[in-house]
Design an enzyme around this catalytic site. Structure first.
Site, PDB file in Angstrom:
ATOM      1  N   ASN A   1      -3.476   5.806 -17.462  1.00 39.70           N
ATOM      2  CA  ASN A   1      -3.984   6.963 -16.742  1.00 39.70           C
ATOM      3  C   ASN A   1      -3.038   7.288 -15.604  1.00 39.70           C
ATOM      4  O   ASN A   1      -2.291   6.425 -15.153  1.00 39.70           O
ATOM      5  CB  ASN A   1      -5.363   6.651 -16.147  1.00 39.70           C
ATOM      6  CG  ASN A   1      -6.485   6.832 -17.140  1.00 39.70           C
ATOM      7  OD1 ASN A   1      -6.290   6.701 -18.335  1.00 39.70           O
ATOM      8  ND2 ASN A   1      -7.651   7.135 -16.622  1.00 39.70           N
ATOM      9  N   ARG A   2      -3.137   8.502 -15.089  1.00 34.56           N
ATOM     10  CA  ARG A   2      -2.365   8.921 -13.930  1.00 34.56           C
ATOM     11  C   ARG A   2      -3.082   8.444 -12.668  1.00 34.56           C
ATOM     12  O   ARG A   2      -4.231   8.837 -12.447  1.00 34.56           O
ATOM     13  CB  ARG A   2      -2.332  10.450 -13.913  1.00 34.56           C
ATOM     14  CG  ARG A   2      -0.994  11.055 -13.794  1.00 34.56           C
ATOM     15  CD  ARG A   2      -1.131  12.557 -13.750  1.00 34.56           C
ATOM     16  NE  ARG A   2      -0.920  13.165 -15.053  1.00 34.56           N
ATOM     17  CZ  ARG A   2       0.268  13.252 -15.656  1.00 34.56           C
ATOM     18  NH1 ARG A   2       1.350  12.767 -15.088  1.00 34.56           N
ATOM     19  NH2 ARG A   2       0.369  13.841 -16.819  1.00 34.56           N
TER      20      ARG A   2
END
Ligand code: CTP
Ligand code: CA
Length: 220
Positions: free
Chosen positions: A34-35
């Site tokens: 994920n960012r």
């Protein structure tokens, strides 16, 4: 400060904070993630420590120094983060700020090679760390989650609070037109059993300070 505002109001309390992304190996050289910069979670860990709490920060891979005054445990995958959070119990406070990957990949021992036919990845759902901690026999008194949403923020976040069994959700709007991810500022709506409290746009450090004040109030 005077006697009514002690300098270390969280002394004697243990707080567990998760931060950063998790990385899920696809093969020895690739991963799914994920960012997340980890900036918000690390700021919360530091603010709780400055308020006197003993803080265990469980961090995924980030490009940030360990916050001062905090015990930091470094993990890579969601399953490692889950184990580390459970091992850190008991605690009075849990703030699950990490952007946990929702799935891991069935591991490949060898690097996938290009063959002209794209491989199919089989995804397996990861444990929900927040929901697990909220239903754990040693559940912290205050369990707090985050919800990054791209649409119908309030409805999704309020439903998430109930579904996960946590006390509060800090909801923030991400995606098109938003510069929250990786940026300095955050726009938060705090969702509790009592309803929604819209905070003005402020820095991630200020969000951490404001959340810490709310935690101090709630544990009085
Ligand atoms: N979370 C967690 N473990 C997971 C997934 C999420 O602890 N496996 C936590 C996050 O740290 C965050 C909260 O749950 O505090 C909400 O994460 P989010 O991704 O918004 O929720 P999901 O239930 O994964 O729903 P969605 O389908 O919207 O991704
Ligand atoms: Ca998710």
């Amino acid at each position: 400060s005077d006697m009514l505002t002690p300098r270390r109001p969280l002394a004697g309390r243990h707080a567990i904070v998760t931060s950063g992304p998790t990385h899920e190996a696809i093969d020895p050289v690739r991963y799914l993630a994920n960012r997340s910069s980890g900036r918000q979670g690390h700021a919360i860990a530091q603010a709780l420590a400055e308020a006197g709490a003993r803080v265990t920060l469980i961090s995924g891979p980030v490009a940030l120094p360990d916050p001062p005054g905090v015990t930091t445990r470094h993990v890579v995958s969601a399953r490692e983060m889950h184990d580390a959070v459970r091992a850190a119990l008991p605690a009075e406070i849990a703030v699950m700020c990490a952007a946990v990957a929702d799935w891991h990949v069935e591991p490949q021992a060898r690097k996938l090679k290009k063959t002209g036919v794209a491989p199919t990845l089989t995804l397996v759902e990861n444990p929900d760390i927040l929901a697990d901690i909220a239903h754990h026999p040693a559940r912290p008194e205050l369990v707090i989650g985050f919800a990054a949403e791209t649409e119908t923020l309030l409805d999704h976040a309020a439903a998430k609070r109930i579904r996960k069994g946590c006390d509060w959700i800090l909801a923030n709007h991400v995606g098109a037109g938003s510069d929250v991810m990786g940026g300095n500022d955050n726009e938060i709506v705090l969702i509790t059993q009592a309803g929604a409290d819209v905070w003005p746009r402020m820095s991630k450090t200020e969000v951490a300070a404001r959340l810490t004040s709310r935690i101090i109030e709630a544990l009085k």
